[in-house]
Design an enzyme around this catalytic site. Structure first.
Site, PDB file in Angstrom:
ATOM      1  N   GLY A  46       0.838  -1.184   0.000  1.00  0.00           N
ATOM      2  CA  GLY A  46       0.000   0.000   0.000  1.00  0.00           C
ATOM      3  C   GLY A  46       0.875   1.236   0.000  1.00  0.00           C
ATOM      4  N   GLN A  51       3.398   9.986   1.512  1.00  0.00           N
ATOM      5  CA  GLN A  51       4.694   9.305   1.373  1.00  0.00           C
ATOM      6  C   GLN A  51       5.449   9.751   0.135  1.00  0.00           C
ATOM      7  OE1 GLN A  51       2.913   5.179   2.157  1.00  0.00           O
ATOM      8  NE2 GLN A  51       4.993   4.984   2.930  1.00  0.00           N
ATOM      9  N   CYS A  99       7.062  -0.611   6.292  1.00  0.00           N
ATOM     10  CA  CYS A  99       6.583   0.604   5.641  1.00  0.00           C
ATOM     11  C   CYS A  99       7.652   1.076   4.678  1.00  0.00           C
ATOM     12  CB  CYS A  99       6.314   1.680   6.698  1.00  0.00           C
ATOM     13  SG  CYS A  99       5.708   3.226   6.001  1.00  0.00           S
ATOM     14  N   LEU A 100       7.239   1.491   3.483  1.00  0.00           N
ATOM     15  CA  LEU A 100       8.204   1.971   2.491  1.00  0.00           C
ATOM     16  C   LEU A 100       8.931   3.223   2.974  1.00  0.00           C
ATOM     17  CD1 LEU A 100       6.100   1.412  -0.758  1.00  0.00           C
ATOM     18  CD2 LEU A 100       7.986   0.000   0.078  1.00  0.00           C
ATOM     19  N   HIS A 141      -3.055   0.863   8.463  1.00  0.00           N
ATOM     20  CA  HIS A 141      -1.687   1.380   8.284  1.00  0.00           C
ATOM     21  C   HIS A 141      -1.682   2.562   7.309  1.00  0.00           C
ATOM     22  CE1 HIS A 141       2.809   0.728   7.665  1.00  0.00           C
ATOM     23  NE2 HIS A 141       2.482   1.548   6.676  1.00  0.00           N
ATOM     24  N   GLU A 142      -2.342   2.379   6.159  1.00  0.00           N
ATOM     25  CA  GLU A 142      -2.306   3.445   5.145  1.00  0.00           C
ATOM     26  C   GLU A 142      -3.050   4.688   5.616  1.00  0.00           C
ATOM     27  OE1 GLU A 142      -0.161   3.203   2.966  1.00  0.00           O
ATOM     28  OE2 GLU A 142       0.156   1.059   3.207  1.00  0.00           O
ATOM     29  N   HIS A 145      -1.186   7.049   7.812  1.00  0.00           N
ATOM     30  CA  HIS A 145      -0.290   7.998   7.128  1.00  0.00           C
ATOM     31  C   HIS A 145      -0.969   9.345   6.899  1.00  0.00           C
ATOM     32  CE1 HIS A 145       3.366   5.783   6.199  1.00  0.00           C
ATOM     33  NE2 HIS A 145       2.679   4.739   5.770  1.00  0.00           N
TER      34      HIS A 145
HETATM   35 NI    NI Z   1       3.547   2.832   5.388  1.00  0.00          NI
END
Ligand code: NI
Length: 177
Positions: A46, A51, A99-100, A141-142, A145
């Site tokens: 995701g 981000q 997480c990226l 999670h998304e 953000h």
């Molecule tokens: Ni993330």
């Protein structure tokens, strides 16, 4: 276009994102395309607009199979604009997350087991779905953000937080989410 992913420590990841006010615009279409290009390139599960440095309430997620989460069940490919979450269980379940924006690390995070999410797609069509398990985890999670929350802020047990290559030596070494 593949965009640069901001990493933890960048203050833009800590902002509360703004609502999208106009749908089906070239700008929104390009943003969503870039987010998919960026997520797919990094094998992410995701991605949220903040981000890539865009201060808007847009998240994408979903995959058939994900090499970075080989045991995870399929999650439908989804665009969610201005999401609203309603928790359908008080019960929390521990699970590993990455997480990226926090590359190379994984941690165990408690998340609600079941929830309803709603929002809009690119065109402004309303979407509403009930999800549980890993699907519900990814959504939480998304959407975190969009409120400036990164998963390490939710870790309760730091003995289960570490480097992916040490914790899961069999996983492909490629970014993280
Ligand atoms: Ni993330």
């Amino acid at each position: 276009m593949i965009r640069e992913i901001l990493k933890m420590g960048d203050p833009r990841l800590l902002q509360v994102a703004r609502k999208v006010e106009r749908f089906n615009t070239p700008e929104l279409r390009t943003l969503i395309e870039d987010m998919f290009d960026t997520m797919d390139h990094a094998n992410g599960a995701g991605l949220a607009a903040p981000q890539i440095g865009v201060d808007l309430q847009v998240v994408i997620f979903g995959f058939d199979r994900n090499p970075r989460y080989p045991d995870a069940p399929m999650v439908p490919k989804t665009v969610l604009v201005n999401p609203v979450l309603e928790m359908l269980s008080d019960e929390l379940e521990d699970g590993w997350e990455g997480c990226l924006s926090v590359p190379g690390l994984r941690g165990v995070v408690p998340r609600h087991v079941r929830l309803k999410y709603s929002g809009h797609d690119l065109m402004g069509n309303r979407l509403e779905r009930v999800a549980e398990g890993f699907h519900a985890r990814v959504v939480q999670h998304e959407c975190d953000h969009l409120r400036g929350i990164l998963y390490p802020m939710r870790i309760k047990d730091f003995s289960r937080f570490g480097f992916t290559e040490v914790l899961f030596p069999d996983l492909p070494a490629n970014g993280d989410d």
